[in-house]
Design a protein around this motif. Structure first.
Motif, PDB file in Angstrom:
ATOM      1  N   GLY A   1     -13.655  16.947  11.187  1.00 52.99           N
ATOM      2  CA  GLY A   1     -12.840  17.467   9.635  1.00 52.99           C
ATOM      3  C   GLY A   1     -12.259  16.289   9.036  1.00 52.99           C
ATOM      4  N   MET A   2     -12.007  14.757  10.251  1.00 53.46           N
ATOM      5  CA  MET A   2     -12.157  13.318   9.639  1.00 53.46           C
ATOM      6  C   MET A   2     -13.100  13.401   8.903  1.00 53.46           C
ATOM      7  SD  MET A   2      -9.144  12.308  10.811  1.00 53.46           S
ATOM      8  CE  MET A   2      -8.183  13.283  11.559  1.00 53.46           C
ATOM      9  N   ARG A   3     -14.024  12.763   9.268  1.00 50.73           N
ATOM     10  CA  ARG A   3     -15.358  12.522   8.235  1.00 50.73           C
ATOM     11  C   ARG A   3     -15.446  13.647   6.616  1.00 50.73           C
ATOM     12  NH1 ARG A   3     -19.253  12.496  12.256  1.00 50.73           N
ATOM     13  NH2 ARG A   3     -19.714  14.772  12.391  1.00 50.73           N
ATOM     14  N   GLN A   4     -14.863  14.690   6.925  1.00 46.88           N
ATOM     15  CA  GLN A   4     -14.814  15.624   5.991  1.00 46.88           C
ATOM     16  C   GLN A   4     -13.322  15.431   4.888  1.00 46.88           C
ATOM     17  OE1 GLN A   4     -16.308  17.225   3.651  1.00 46.88           O
ATOM     18  NE2 GLN A   4     -17.195  18.751   4.424  1.00 46.88           N
ATOM     19  N   ARG A   5     -12.530  14.638   5.344  1.00 44.78           N
ATOM     20  CA  ARG A   5     -11.553  13.839   4.625  1.00 44.78           C
ATOM     21  C   ARG A   5     -11.786  12.916   4.802  1.00 44.78           C
ATOM     22  NH1 ARG A   5      -5.969  15.436   7.152  1.00 44.78           N
ATOM     23  NH2 ARG A   5      -6.159  17.462   7.958  1.00 44.78           N
ATOM     24  N   ILE A   6     -12.630  12.067   4.782  1.00 46.13           N
ATOM     25  CA  ILE A   6     -13.340  11.257   3.841  1.00 46.13           C
ATOM     26  C   ILE A   6     -14.127  11.223   2.594  1.00 46.13           C
ATOM     27  CG2 ILE A   6     -15.439   9.045   4.133  1.00 46.13           C
ATOM     28  CD1 ILE A   6     -14.176   9.048   7.092  1.00 46.13           C
ATOM     29  N   MET A   7     -14.428  12.530   2.797  1.00 48.55           N
ATOM     30  CA  MET A   7     -16.133  13.266   2.005  1.00 48.55           C
ATOM     31  C   MET A   7     -14.725  13.074   0.465  1.00 48.55           C
ATOM     32  SD  MET A   7     -19.267  12.708   1.756  1.00 48.55           S
ATOM     33  CE  MET A   7     -19.183  14.303   0.263  1.00 48.55           C
ATOM     34  N   ILE A   8     -13.778  13.795   1.127  1.00 48.24           N
ATOM     35  CA  ILE A   8     -12.519  14.081   0.028  1.00 48.24           C
ATOM     36  C   ILE A   8     -11.877  12.883  -0.339  1.00 48.24           C
ATOM     37  CG2 ILE A   8     -10.425  15.477  -0.175  1.00 48.24           C
ATOM     38  CD1 ILE A   8     -10.981  17.391   1.739  1.00 48.24           C
TER      39      ILE A   8
ATOM     40  N   LEU B   1     -21.570  15.037   7.949  1.00 39.15           N
ATOM     41  CA  LEU B   1     -22.477  14.128   8.606  1.00 39.15           C
ATOM     42  C   LEU B   1     -23.734  13.686   7.542  1.00 39.15           C
ATOM     43  CD1 LEU B   1     -22.530  12.361  10.671  1.00 39.15           C
ATOM     44  CD2 LEU B   1     -23.825  14.317  11.955  1.00 39.15           C
ATOM     45  N   SER B   2     -24.148  14.562   7.347  1.00 44.28           N
ATOM     46  CA  SER B   2     -25.351  13.947   6.309  1.00 44.28           C
ATOM     47  C   SER B   2     -25.132  13.434   5.058  1.00 44.28           C
ATOM     48  CB  SER B   2     -26.126  15.320   6.777  1.00 44.28           C
ATOM     49  OG  SER B   2     -26.307  15.929   5.656  1.00 44.28           O
ATOM     50  N   SER B   3     -24.132  14.003   4.412  1.00 46.15           N
ATOM     51  CA  SER B   3     -23.504  13.592   3.390  1.00 46.15           C
ATOM     52  C   SER B   3     -23.342  11.930   3.256  1.00 46.15           C
ATOM     53  CB  SER B   3     -22.518  14.779   2.500  1.00 46.15           C
ATOM     54  OG  SER B   3     -23.071  15.308   2.483  1.00 46.15           O
ATOM     55  N   LEU B   4     -22.840  11.004   3.915  1.00 44.26           N
ATOM     56  CA  LEU B   4     -22.614  10.239   4.002  1.00 44.26           C
ATOM     57  C   LEU B   4     -23.358   9.360   4.997  1.00 44.26           C
ATOM     58  CD1 LEU B   4     -18.610   9.919   5.473  1.00 44.26           C
ATOM     59  CD2 LEU B   4     -19.233  10.074   3.363  1.00 44.26           C
TER      60      LEU B   4
ATOM     61  N   LYS C   1     -34.896  12.694  -0.279  1.00 44.89           N
ATOM     62  CA  LYS C   1     -33.682  14.000  -0.368  1.00 44.89           C
ATOM     63  C   LYS C   1     -33.212  14.031   0.464  1.00 44.89           C
ATOM     64  CE  LYS C   1     -38.276  16.694  -0.578  1.00 44.89           C
ATOM     65  NZ  LYS C   1     -38.973  15.579   0.375  1.00 44.89           N
ATOM     66  N   ALA C   2     -32.544  13.606   1.154  1.00 45.70           N
ATOM     67  CA  ALA C   2     -31.053  13.137   2.170  1.00 45.70           C
ATOM     68  C   ALA C   2     -30.200  13.728   1.112  1.00 45.70           C
ATOM     69  CB  ALA C   2     -31.138  11.740   2.727  1.00 45.70           C
ATOM     70  N   ASP C   3     -29.280  14.138   1.664  1.00 46.41           N
ATOM     71  CA  ASP C   3     -27.972  14.296   1.244  1.00 46.41           C
ATOM     72  C   ASP C   3     -27.075  13.033   0.973  1.00 46.41           C
ATOM     73  OD1 ASP C   3     -28.569  16.707   1.724  1.00 46.41           O
ATOM     74  OD2 ASP C   3     -27.109  17.633   3.343  1.00 46.41           O
TER      75      ASP C   3
ATOM     76  N   ASN D   1     -13.212   0.189   8.945  1.00 49.56           N
ATOM     77  CA  ASN D   1     -14.805  -0.342   9.413  1.00 49.56           C
ATOM     78  C   ASN D   1     -15.785   0.438  10.319  1.00 49.56           C
ATOM     79  OD1 ASN D   1     -14.216  -3.137   8.141  1.00 49.56           O
ATOM     80  ND2 ASN D   1     -12.593  -3.611   9.709  1.00 49.56           N
ATOM     81  N   GLN D   2     -14.976   1.289  10.925  1.00 49.40           N
ATOM     82  CA  GLN D   2     -15.878   2.134  11.819  1.00 49.40           C
ATOM     83  C   GLN D   2     -17.232   3.174  10.551  1.00 49.40           C
ATOM     84  OE1 GLN D   2     -13.866   5.087  13.790  1.00 49.40           O
ATOM     85  NE2 GLN D   2     -13.386   2.711  15.092  1.00 49.40           N
ATOM     86  N   TYR D   3     -17.955   3.442  11.426  1.00 50.65           N
ATOM     87  CA  TYR D   3     -18.989   4.499  10.662  1.00 50.65           C
ATOM     88  C   TYR D   3     -18.918   5.763  10.764  1.00 50.65           C
ATOM     89  CZ  TYR D   3     -21.707  -0.868  10.393  1.00 50.65           C
ATOM     90  OH  TYR D   3     -22.421  -1.601  10.911  1.00 50.65           O
ATOM     91  N   PRO D   4     -19.543   7.135   9.978  1.00 52.92           N
ATOM     92  CA  PRO D   4     -19.273   8.119   9.918  1.00 52.92           C
ATOM     93  C   PRO D   4     -19.222   8.505  11.206  1.00 52.92           C
ATOM     94  CG  PRO D   4     -20.464   7.646   7.841  1.00 52.92           C
ATOM     95  CD  PRO D   4     -20.854   6.246   9.177  1.00 52.92           C
TER      96      PRO D   4
END
Ligand code: ATP
Ligand code: SF4
Ligand code: MG
Lengths: 354, 307
Positions: free
Chosen positions: A180-187, A122-125, B202-204, A171-174
């Motif tokens: 789980g879906m967000r982590q799939r997007i990171m992957i 969540l914070s990484s996207l 500093k944000a992720d 077209n959606q936002y994180p």
């Protein structure tokens, strides 16, 4: 220091090995990283050695603050600098030392040849861009793809990592996705340009237990399919057992034990590893009080002399307080070599055999 | 979204009525407008009473207010101290002040954000320290001091700019007043931008952008700035309304016949129609600017949804 582990190799590879049979994909040699802060110099990584081959999974294990993230950020070249500085060592990736490359050359390797997956998706996207934009950005920047083409690729990627209704959700936002879906997007983002190496820094820690297994499985499948090297950072021994080929255990910025995964569980050769294993809850010991390693991780501004683990170690002797133990090659009691095993303990023999 | 806008517009009605009534009552409390009409001479009581009756000033305050509001809705804001309809004064004053406010706003955006980004990206270095000190000085010195000093230096001593603004307020004559009007807000914008940049760097997600191998430029523009500017833009939006109201001091220094000038004249003459008329328009501008900011906020940050 210059202590090198006996080269730790994979058990018979999953699938094809890289071009040259004995050159690992990534070889980290005597890596040192320090943070120069107002309070002093924190030596976060103190001579780390490891290697990863194509198709191989290396798990890096250790308590919080042991330098797992920092060492992998140094490999990616995304260290927060200042205050972080690589002060020594080599990071040999596909035959060249990354530390000798220009910033621009390293940037071009990031995302295309090595990619990273972070803990908290969540914070990484980026909250203000659609996931489609963020996925497509990989193709736009590195491949010069057109906007519409990049979007198509983004949808394909999302389908590839098992996100339903990808065409609409692109077209959606994180924040509109589940964890789980967000982590799939990171992957998916890490996978986009089919890199040779993926570093996953606690990819499932932020997820529900049931989702954890699914995400881990996805990651392992994709890794096998693309024959990528995978560095899996975790402090969860349970996660590691199923997916990793070998393990490196870190303590105070050093690797204190390396071993093929199942051997480590069966016969740890370092008191710290043994402590970690003993602190896992087990079904056959239900009701008993859980073992915990006593004491706290060391202050990196003042790492204890000798073996950094000595104030907490039940086996510590006088020598432990004065001499830094090198990474000994671990053998059977009769001296027969144990492939890929090493332990940075003066009393490794007593630990594994005694 | 449409529903939200309608609700917000409806909410403005009580705010509008409340503020105008307060202004109305306050101007009344200032003193007797008829007495002010006669200047220093004591008015003839009979004549004064007649004028009062003509203007409806002998009615209770609430009735006067009611009559005034009736006038507003038929487009009649009354007659000003100089005999002109207040609407005519509004038509002269507002475009001038708006022009000045826009010049100031442009300075605020370009210089304020520019300096903020510069110092946020180079925290602790010379450029950062310089910007922080400069902005602190600007914030702590009263605007009229900055105004008179710059007027003297640029307008009189070096002759680089007009010391006063000629009638019609041509654009280039507004540059110097614009920078004076912008100065304090500009300093706040620079500091706010610096803080949000420093926080967000500093944000992720910025780390992710770097890990993706994006060029530094793109990391900064597409990821860091895009997020950091959300609070800055919010501030700028509310400040647009404040700039128009706050032009009073600047307009007096540079003799600009804008809102501030007429408002000042209205207060000096204790002229209810002028003061209430001008303030009413200011209130409307302020309320609309606020609504605009809230809507803009939802556009900039997809996590915010209005229903
Ligand atoms: N930006 C930073 N500034 C100063 N010190 C830092 C910074 N990042 C990391 N460190 C130091 O490096 C040490 C190792 O941190 P690292 O993040 O690698 O730990 P970790 O093994 O990944 O732990 P965790 O399991 O909590 O993620 C920390 O103890 C911290 O003191
Ligand atoms: S070297 Fe000594 S202190 Fe360190 S782990 Fe081995 S026994 Fe314990
Ligand atoms: Mg970490």
């Amino acid at each position: 220091m210059g202590i090198h582990a006996t080269e730790v190799t994979a058990e018979a590879g999953r699938g094809r090995t890289a071009d040259s049979e004995d050159a690992p994909l990534l070889q980290v040699k005597n890596l040192q990283v320090e943070f120069r802060t107002r309070d002093g110099v924190a030596k976060a990584v103190n001579g780390v050695n490891y290697s990863v081959r194509a198709g191989e999974t290396l798990a890096i294990l250790g308590e919080s603050g042991s330098g797992k993230s920092v060492s992998s950020q140094a490999v990616m070249g995304i260290l927060d600098s200042p205050p972080g500085f690589v002060t020594g060592g080599e990071i040999v990736f596909k035959g060249q030392d990354l530390l000798k490359l220009s910033n621009e050359k390293r940037r071009k390797i990031r995302g295309t040849q090595m990619a990273m997956i972070f803990q908290d998706a969540l914070s990484s996207l980026n909250p203000v861009h659609t996931v489609g934009t963020q996925l497509g950005e990989m193709f736009r920047v590195h491949r010069g793809t057109s906007k519409s083409e990049a979007k198509k690729k983004a949808v394909e990627l999302m389908e590839r990592v098992g996100i339903p209704a990808a065409k609409e959700r692109v077209n959606q936002y994180p924040h509109q996705f589940s964890g789980g879906m967000r982590q799939r997007i990171m992957i998916a983002m890490a996978l986009a340009l089919e890199p040779d190496l993926i570093i996953a820094d606690e990819p499932t820690t932020a997820l529900d237990v049931t989702v954890q297994a699914q995400v881990m499985e996805l990651l392992a499948d994709l890794q096998a399919e693309y024959n990528m090297g995978l560095i899996l950072i975790t402090h969860d021994l349970g996660v590691v057992a199923d997916v990793a080929d070998k393990i490196a255990v870190m303590y105070a910025g050093r690797i204190v034990e390396t071993a093929p995964v199942h051997e480590l569980y069966k016969r740890p050769a370092h008191p710290y590893t043994r402590g970690l294993l003993d602190s896992i809850p087990r079904l056959d010991q239900k009701g008993q009080e859980l073992y915990a390693i006593k004491g706290l991780p060391p202050n990196l501004l003042r790492i204890p002399s000798g073996c950094a683990f000595n104030p907490r170690c039940p086996m510590a002797q006088e020598i432990c307080r004065t001499e830094v133990p090198p990474l000994h090659a671990v053998t059977e009691a009769d001296g027969a070599p144990l492939e890929g095993r090493g332990s940075a303990c003066h009393f490794w023999k007593e630990t594994i055999h005694g | 979204m449409g529903r939200y806008v309608i609700r917000r517009l409806l909410q403005m009605i009580p705010v509008f009525i409340g503020t105008t009534f307060i202004i109305f009552a306050m101007v009344h409390a200032l003193g007797d407008p008829v007495a002010a009409f006669f200047g220093d001479k004591a008015p003839d009581p009979a004549a004064a009473a007649q004028i009062r009756q003509q203007l409806g000033l002998d009615n209770p305050l609430i009735v006067q207010y009611g009559n005034y509001m009736k006038g507003i809705f038929s487009g009649n804001l009354g007659t000003a101290f100089n005999g002109q309809p207040v609407t005519d004064l509004l038509k002269i004053a507002y475009p001038t002040t708006l022009k000045l406010a826009l010049v100031a706003f442009t300075f605020e955006v370009i210089i304020g954000i520019g300096l903020g980004v510069l110092s946020g990206m180079r925290r602790g270095r010379l450029a950062d320290t310089g910007v922080m000190m400069m902005t602190l000085i600007v914030i702590s010195i009263p605007t009229f001091v900055i105004g008179y000093v710059l007027q003297y230096l640029f307008g009189v001593k070096w002759g680089l700019a007009d010391a006063t603004v000629p009638p019609g307020a041509p654009f280039q004559s507004l540059l110097l007043p614009g920078i004076v009007l912008a100065s304090v807000s500009l300093a706040y914008v620079a500091r706010l931008t610096r803080t949000t940049i420093a926080e967000n760097s500093k944000a992720d997600y910025v780390r992710t952008a770097v890990a993706k191998g994006l060029p530094r430029r793109r990391v900064v523009t597409h990821h860091l700035l895009r997020n950091s500017l959300i609070p800055v833009i919010t501030f700028l939006g509310t400040d647009l309304g404040a700039l128009m109201g706050g032009a009073l001091v600047t307009e007096r220094i540079f003799n600009i016949h804008g809102v501030g000038y007429y408002l000042y004249q209205g207060i000096v003459h204790q002229d209810t129609s002028t003061v209430v008329g001008f303030v009413t328009v200011l209130v409307i501008v302020f309320l609309l600017a606020n609504l605009l900011v809230d809507l803009l906020y939802a556009v900039l940050d997809p996590r915010i949804r209005y229903a």
